[in-house]
Enzyme design. Structure first.
Site, short mmCIF file in Angstrom:
data_model
loop_
_atom_site.label_atom_id
_atom_site.label_comp_id
_atom_site.label_asym_id
_atom_site.label_seq_id
_atom_site.Cartn_x
_atom_site.Cartn_y
_atom_site.Cartn_z
N LYS A 1 -6.46 44.71 -26.00
CA LYS A 1 -5.15 44.48 -25.37
C LYS A 1 -4.70 43.02 -25.44
O LYS A 1 -3.51 42.74 -25.43
CB LYS A 1 -5.17 44.94 -23.91
CG LYS A 1 -5.03 46.43 -23.75
CD LYS A 1 -4.88 46.81 -22.29
CE LYS A 1 -4.69 48.31 -22.14
NZ LYS A 1 -4.54 48.73 -20.75
N ASP B 1 1.93 49.36 -18.75
CA ASP B 1 1.02 49.62 -17.62
C ASP B 1 1.68 49.24 -16.29
O ASP B 1 1.51 49.94 -15.29
CB ASP B 1 -0.27 48.80 -17.78
CG ASP B 1 -1.23 49.44 -18.77
OD1 ASP B 1 -1.11 50.66 -19.00
OD2 ASP B 1 -2.08 48.71 -19.33
#
Ligand code: NAP
Length: 527
Positions: A317, A353
């Site tokens: 990420k 997210d």
């Protein structure tokens, strides 16, 4: 839509069990592979007899295999045993023969002949030579199955598929000069390329769309006959492999591990509902730089797949950021990207997210301004939560077992940091009753070793207005059970998973995601 076939592989120790499995395989199979090497030796003739009884009424062709252990079979077999098997006069469909038995005349009576090569140790350097050798056997189909330990090696067999397509096309193109050209008297030879292992799973999904003759599937999860095999149901219903073609838009999840990801089930369910020619695939990627270079970037890629975007998960990420042409404000502030969209060869990075986390929370709690929120854990997920909560005006305190590790997060977002510790009998020391919301962002309670653990006991959260557990597998964690027993309202991790996936769907397709169906698809896989 493509012309490829699904071959369901059947393996059992007794003839009776074999027949039962064949009947079950018929639900999905275009071809059924009969792994005779799985049988006890006294069962072989019994099975042939039973198959003759079943007779040719059976419309689904059988492929017979009888391999020694070192060739990928189940049992130790001598060459003599294998010769005797193939010489027994039991031709009942197609024969899948290894190179050392393929030339023998006794095998002429089979409807089709496959010549196969297996390598369980990796991709041999002379793969192309092997391919040419197999093609020269003049069988109907060649099968090459190699083990890929990383995504880079999974390309090798894919290139053979492209080569085979070119060669078959050359042959077809030259049919017009059939009488003049000796070369044209060759016929097309089909290929079944298989890349075994987690890193090769994408080839099992995309093969048929790109000209592979067949892809293999397990009768059901847990009955795989080779590593990386999908169940026939997943290949057909989730990945819709027979509906894909070369124009299919490709999305996927890039990370390591990705085996248990629920994202393929959520996204593929959404594509199906919206009738999109798109597929979402698990890509197990250890080396992100190699993946971007060999699969994605136009200037350097080695194969042509119609990639339109991908999700990014642990451990990439942060490391994806250096590969992007553009990063949006939210992802920049969080310092992590979970979504990449590819437009005209350029990579755009986003983070869904934060949105995925905050939407279900606001739906349950309402206005978060001045709400006192405790966050347990200071890893990647916590960063997105802190960012989203701060934006909503909440007062956030981070609790972490390692103050040292959590310091940078706390100072970056200018929030309070406290130590999270447990007593000797593993009871959390802190009481969280003066908080409005408690969020668990640690893996405590996650399926596996931590499954029976809870970050908090009912008594320590009894005055909290809402708890939120980011763990989604199992659906009801130990922590959610504690909350329930204390009468505290709770949100489970599936809500965030579905919401962040829905935001990705919107970014990629521009359409509103069918979030309920995405969530239901993930839940079906959990239960
Ligand atoms: P991560 O970056 O590895 O962070 C995990 C955090 O939990 C770290 O602060 C770690 O502390 C702490 N931790 C680990 N084990 C602990 C223990 N036994 N006791 C106390 N603290 C512990 O992982 P992540 O990406 O943030 O993910 C964390 C969890 O959230 C995972 O279960 C993941 O599945 C879930 N998640 C869910 C969603 C969703 O959509 N629902 C999205 C993202 C993540 P140390 O630094 O000291 O190790």
């Amino acid at each position: 839509m493509n012309n490829g076939k699904i071959c369901v592989s059947v393996c059992a120790e007794t003839a009776e069990e074999f027949i039962k499995n064949i009947k079950r395989a018929e639900e999905f199979a275009d071809v059924i592979e009969l792994r005779f090497d799985c049988l006890e030796s006294n069962q072989i003739d019994i099975l042939f007899a039973k198959l003759r009884q079943l007779g040719r009424m059976n419309k689904i062709p059988f492929i017979v295999t009888f391999r020694a252990k070192e060739q990928g079979g189940k049992r130790k077999l001598t060459k003599e045993q294998r010769d005797n098997f193939w010489n027994s006069g039991n031709e009942i469909g197609w024969a899948d023969l290894e190179e050392d038995v393929v030339e023998d005349s006794f095998s002429r009576l089979w409807d089709k002949k496959i010549c196969s090569y297996h390598n369980f140790n990796g991709v041999p350097e002379n793969l192309e030579k092997i391919y040419k050798r197999l093609r020269a056997t003049k069988v109907d189909i060649i099968k090459i199955a190699v083990q890929a330990d990383d995504i880079k090696s999974s390309i090798a067999v894919w290139k053979l598929l492209e080569q085979s397509k070119r060669e078959n096309k050359d042959i077809t193109d030259s049919l017009a000069v059939w009488k003049l050209s000796e070369h044209a008297r060759q016929r097309s030879i089909e290929i079944i390329p298989i890349t075994m292992g987690e890193a090769g799973k994408w080839t099992r999904i995309l093969g048929l769309a790109h000209g592979a003759f067949m892809t293999y599937a397990a009768l059901e999860a847990g009955k795989e006959t080779a590593s990386g095999q999908f169940s026939a149901r997943d290949l057909i219903e989730t990945y819709r492999v027979k509906e894909l073609d070369e124009q299919t838009e490709i999305y996927g999840i890039v990370g390591n591990p990705v085996t248990h990801s629920l994202s393929p089930f959520m996204h593929n369910a959404a594509y199906k509902i919206h009738n999109l020619n798109a597929v979402y695939i698990p890509f197990e990627v250890k080396n992100l730089d190699e993946f971007i270079k060999k699969f994605i970037r136009k200037e350097t890629r080695e194969i042509e797949l119609n990639f339109k975007g991908f999700s990014v998960t642990i451990p990439h990420k942060q490391s994806i950021i250096k590969h992007l042409d553009f990063i949006d404000e939210t992802a920049q502030a969080i310092g992590a990207v979970n979504t990449v969209k590819i437009v005209d060869g350029k990579l755009y990075g986003y983070n869904t997210d934060a949105q995925g986390f905050i939407e279900p929370l606001k739906n349950s709690y309402g206005d978060l301004r001045e709400a006192k929120v405790a966050i347990l854990g200071a890893g990647g997920a916590a960063r997105a939560c802190v960012y989203a909560l701060k934006k909503e005006g909440a007062k956030v305190v981070i609790f972490a077992r390692s103050i040292k590790k959590a310091k940078s997060l706390a100072s970056e977002f200018q929030i309070q940091l406290k130590e999270f510790s447990k007593t000797e009998n593993q009871k959390p020391k802190t009481d969280f009753n003066n908080f409005d919301v408690f969020v668990n962002t640690t893996p405590l309670g996650m399926k596996g070793k931590l499954e029976n653990e809870t970050p908090m006991l009912a008594g320590q959260i009894k005055n909290v207005k809402l708890v939120y557990d980011l763990v989604y597998n199992p659906f009801e964690t130990q922590f959610l059970k504690e909350a329930k027993s204390g009468g505290v309202p709770a949100i489970g991790g599936l809500a965030m998973l579905a919401a962040q996936g829905a935001a990705q769907f919107k970014l990629w397709t521009g359409e509103d995601a069918p979030i309920k169906e995405m969530s239901a698809a993930a839940l079906r896989k959990l239960s």
